[in-house]
Design a protein around this motif. Structure first.
Motif, PDB file in Angstrom:
ATOM      1  N   ASP A   5       0.640  -1.165  -0.318  1.00 34.78           N
ATOM      2  CA  ASP A   5      -0.019   0.067   0.065  1.00 34.78           C
ATOM      3  C   ASP A   5       0.928   1.178  -0.046  1.00 34.78           C
ATOM      4  OD1 ASP A   5      -2.407  -1.469   0.134  1.00 34.78           O
ATOM      5  OD2 ASP A   5      -2.608  -1.603   2.229  1.00 34.78           O
ATOM      6  N   ASP A   6       1.868   1.119   0.939  1.00 33.90           N
ATOM      7  CA  ASP A   6       2.933   2.248   0.666  1.00 33.90           C
ATOM      8  C   ASP A   6       3.500   2.795  -0.754  1.00 33.90           C
ATOM      9  OD1 ASP A   6       2.744   2.647   3.358  1.00 33.90           O
ATOM     10  OD2 ASP A   6       4.773   1.163   3.733  1.00 33.90           O
ATOM     11  N   VAL A   7       3.651   1.513  -1.449  1.00 36.77           N
ATOM     12  CA  VAL A   7       4.302   1.761  -2.871  1.00 36.77           C
ATOM     13  C   VAL A   7       3.198   2.394  -3.819  1.00 36.77           C
ATOM     14  CG1 VAL A   7       5.194   0.589  -4.842  1.00 36.77           C
ATOM     15  CG2 VAL A   7       6.192   0.216  -2.801  1.00 36.77           C
ATOM     16  N   ILE A   8       1.834   1.657  -3.649  1.00 35.56           N
ATOM     17  CA  ILE A   8       0.733   2.214  -4.548  1.00 35.56           C
ATOM     18  C   ILE A   8       0.470   3.587  -4.207  1.00 35.56           C
ATOM     19  CG2 ILE A   8      -1.787   1.946  -4.680  1.00 35.56           C
ATOM     20  CD1 ILE A   8      -1.089  -1.374  -4.602  1.00 35.56           C
ATOM     21  N   ALA A   9       0.443   3.859  -2.764  1.00 30.45           N
ATOM     22  CA  ALA A   9       0.119   5.279  -2.493  1.00 30.45           C
ATOM     23  C   ALA A   9       1.237   6.479  -2.914  1.00 30.45           C
ATOM     24  CB  ALA A   9      -0.043   5.625  -0.988  1.00 30.45           C
ATOM     25  N   TRP A  10       2.272   5.883  -2.904  1.00 30.41           N
ATOM     26  CA  TRP A  10       3.553   6.778  -3.494  1.00 30.41           C
ATOM     27  C   TRP A  10       3.207   6.927  -4.967  1.00 30.41           C
ATOM     28  CZ3 TRP A  10       6.993   4.636  -7.205  1.00 30.41           C
ATOM     29  CH2 TRP A  10       7.917   5.616  -7.499  1.00 30.41           C
ATOM     30  N   TYR A  11       2.954   5.982  -5.720  1.00 33.20           N
ATOM     31  CA  TYR A  11       2.735   5.875  -7.126  1.00 33.20           C
ATOM     32  C   TYR A  11       1.624   6.773  -7.392  1.00 33.20           C
ATOM     33  CZ  TYR A  11       1.960   4.604 -12.142  1.00 33.20           C
ATOM     34  OH  TYR A  11       1.686   4.523 -13.189  1.00 33.20           O
ATOM     35  N   ASN A  12       0.437   6.866  -6.861  1.00 38.02           N
ATOM     36  CA  ASN A  12      -0.756   7.148  -7.251  1.00 38.02           C
ATOM     37  C   ASN A  12      -0.565   8.879  -6.751  1.00 38.02           C
ATOM     38  OD1 ASN A  12      -2.712   5.533  -8.272  1.00 38.02           O
ATOM     39  ND2 ASN A  12      -3.045   4.877  -6.049  1.00 38.02           N
ATOM     40  N   LEU A  13       0.103   9.220  -5.773  1.00 35.43           N
ATOM     41  CA  LEU A  13       0.213  10.608  -5.551  1.00 35.43           C
ATOM     42  C   LEU A  13       1.318  11.319  -6.271  1.00 35.43           C
ATOM     43  CD1 LEU A  13       0.056  12.782  -3.293  1.00 35.43           C
ATOM     44  CD2 LEU A  13       2.060  12.002  -2.258  1.00 35.43           C
ATOM     45  N   ARG A  14       2.567  10.485  -6.807  1.00 37.46           N
ATOM     46  CA  ARG A  14       3.488  11.207  -7.730  1.00 37.46           C
ATOM     47  C   ARG A  14       3.107  11.270  -9.385  1.00 37.46           C
ATOM     48  NH1 ARG A  14       5.659  14.695  -7.514  1.00 37.46           N
ATOM     49  NH2 ARG A  14       7.556  14.100  -8.214  1.00 37.46           N
ATOM     50  N   PHE A  15       2.515  10.066  -9.726  1.00 35.66           N
ATOM     51  CA  PHE A  15       2.746   9.587 -11.087  1.00 35.66           C
ATOM     52  C   PHE A  15       1.285   9.361 -11.689  1.00 35.66           C
ATOM     53  CE2 PHE A  15       6.766   8.982  -9.593  1.00 35.66           C
ATOM     54  CZ  PHE A  15       7.669   9.776 -10.506  1.00 35.66           C
ATOM     55  N   ASN A  16       0.264   9.106 -10.886  1.00 39.66           N
ATOM     56  CA  ASN A  16      -0.909   8.618 -11.391  1.00 39.66           C
ATOM     57  C   ASN A  16      -2.012   9.596 -11.324  1.00 39.66           C
ATOM     58  OD1 ASN A  16      -2.951   7.093 -12.620  1.00 39.66           O
ATOM     59  ND2 ASN A  16      -3.483   6.082 -10.634  1.00 39.66           N
ATOM     60  N   GLY A  46       9.440   6.688 -17.258  1.00 40.64           N
ATOM     61  CA  GLY A  46       9.971   5.518 -16.768  1.00 40.64           C
ATOM     62  C   GLY A  46      11.327   5.905 -15.912  1.00 40.64           C
ATOM     63  N   ALA A  47      12.234   6.631 -16.548  1.00 41.42           N
ATOM     64  CA  ALA A  47      13.395   6.998 -15.704  1.00 41.42           C
ATOM     65  C   ALA A  47      12.957   7.818 -14.560  1.00 41.42           C
ATOM     66  CB  ALA A  47      14.386   7.679 -16.941  1.00 41.42           C
ATOM     67  N   ASP A  48      12.360   8.982 -14.823  1.00 45.55           N
ATOM     68  CA  ASP A  48      12.078   9.631 -13.634  1.00 45.55           C
ATOM     69  C   ASP A  48      11.186   9.020 -12.506  1.00 45.55           C
ATOM     70  OD1 ASP A  48      13.076  11.805 -15.186  1.00 45.55           O
ATOM     71  OD2 ASP A  48      10.858  12.476 -15.770  1.00 45.55           O
ATOM     72  N   ILE A  49      10.506   7.938 -12.807  1.00 45.71           N
ATOM     73  CA  ILE A  49       9.801   7.100 -11.707  1.00 45.71           C
ATOM     74  C   ILE A  49      10.689   6.396 -11.052  1.00 45.71           C
ATOM     75  CG2 ILE A  49       8.219   5.257 -11.504  1.00 45.71           C
ATOM     76  CD1 ILE A  49       6.477   6.356 -13.898  1.00 45.71           C
ATOM     77  N   MET A  50      11.670   5.834 -11.742  1.00 50.48           N
ATOM     78  CA  MET A  50      12.501   4.848 -11.045  1.00 50.48           C
ATOM     79  C   MET A  50      13.493   5.474 -10.290  1.00 50.48           C
ATOM     80  SD  MET A  50      11.228   1.987 -11.665  1.00 50.48           S
ATOM     81  CE  MET A  50      12.561   1.096 -10.624  1.00 50.48           C
ATOM     82  N   ASN A  51      14.164   6.855 -10.729  1.00 49.55           N
ATOM     83  CA  ASN A  51      14.942   7.410  -9.872  1.00 49.55           C
ATOM     84  C   ASN A  51      14.293   7.899  -8.805  1.00 49.55           C
ATOM     85  OD1 ASN A  51      17.232   7.345 -11.644  1.00 49.55           O
ATOM     86  ND2 ASN A  51      16.491   9.028 -13.018  1.00 49.55           N
ATOM     87  N   GLU A  52      13.215   8.557  -8.709  1.00 51.82           N
ATOM     88  CA  GLU A  52      12.563   9.036  -7.751  1.00 51.82           C
ATOM     89  C   GLU A  52      12.073   7.791  -6.358  1.00 51.82           C
ATOM     90  OE1 GLU A  52       8.182  10.961  -6.138  1.00 51.82           O
ATOM     91  OE2 GLU A  52       9.397  11.850  -7.729  1.00 51.82           O
ATOM     92  N   TYR A  53      11.815   6.452  -7.115  1.00 53.52           N
ATOM     93  CA  TYR A  53      11.824   5.238  -6.347  1.00 53.52           C
ATOM     94  C   TYR A  53      12.848   5.018  -5.653  1.00 53.52           C
ATOM     95  CZ  TYR A  53      11.709   0.292  -5.596  1.00 53.52           C
ATOM     96  OH  TYR A  53      11.939  -0.834  -4.939  1.00 53.52           O
ATOM     97  N   PHE A  54      13.989   4.846  -6.293  1.00 53.19           N
ATOM     98  CA  PHE A  54      15.261   4.277  -5.680  1.00 53.19           C
ATOM     99  C   PHE A  54      15.396   5.257  -4.499  1.00 53.19           C
ATOM    100  CE2 PHE A  54      16.283   1.970  -9.694  1.00 53.19           C
ATOM    101  CZ  PHE A  54      16.181   0.947  -9.079  1.00 53.19           C
ATOM    102  N   ASP A  55      15.326   6.674  -4.682  1.00 51.86           N
ATOM    103  CA  ASP A  55      15.685   7.695  -3.726  1.00 51.86           C
ATOM    104  C   ASP A  55      14.408   7.516  -2.857  1.00 51.86           C
ATOM    105  OD1 ASP A  55      17.939   8.669  -5.166  1.00 51.86           O
ATOM    106  OD2 ASP A  55      16.751  10.421  -6.011  1.00 51.86           O
ATOM    107  N   THR A  56      13.295   7.648  -2.736  1.00 51.86           N
ATOM    108  CA  THR A  56      12.225   7.603  -1.852  1.00 51.86           C
ATOM    109  C   THR A  56      12.299   6.303  -0.871  1.00 51.86           C
ATOM    110  OG1 THR A  56      10.896   8.893  -3.425  1.00 51.86           O
ATOM    111  CG2 THR A  56       9.742   7.827  -1.578  1.00 51.86           C
ATOM    112  N   PHE A  57      12.594   5.239  -1.439  1.00 48.87           N
ATOM    113  CA  PHE A  57      12.511   3.783  -0.804  1.00 48.87           C
ATOM    114  C   PHE A  57      13.851   3.681  -0.262  1.00 48.87           C
ATOM    115  CE2 PHE A  57       8.505   4.187  -2.789  1.00 48.87           C
ATOM    116  CZ  PHE A  57       7.576   4.206  -1.758  1.00 48.87           C
TER     117      PHE A  57
END
Length: 110
Positions: A5-16, A46-57
């Protein structure tokens, strides 16, 4: 510990974000793929999403191979001159993969 749920919430907030005209978000589950299926992101996003993912988590990206999920595209002229060429098909990169890797602190899939 990072939950699905943390990952889904982050994705929805930032990219969806809601669509410009429809004002609706894409349907998202833990098995939503960012690189294959109905709602695919361009490689730049996709690069933006993954860069933010690696940094955020705080996930180690050492084994992550971006080109498996967003292979380089063949230019049209090259494809015409080589009878179409064979673009590599992207592998699915799902939110479940992001969540599992976040729990481990390192990329688990490459």
């Amino acid at each position: 510990m990072v939950s699905d749920d943390d990952v889904i919430a982050w994705y929805n907030l930032r990219f969806n974000k809601p669509g410009l005209f429809s004002k609706k978000r894409w349907p998202v589950t833990i098995d939503t793929s960012l690189s294959t299926g109905k709602y695919v992101w361009a490689s730049e996003t996709g690069a933006d999403i993954m860069n933010e993912y690696f940094d955020t988590f705080r996930v180690e990206r050492a084994n992550f191979d971006f080109s498996k999920y967003w292979p380089p595209e063949t230019f049209i002229l090259y494809a015409l001159l080589t009878c179409g060429g064979n673009d590599d098909e992207p592998l699915p990169l799902t939110l479940r993969m992001l969540a599992k890797s976040a729990r481990e602190g390192k990329w688990l899939y490459d």
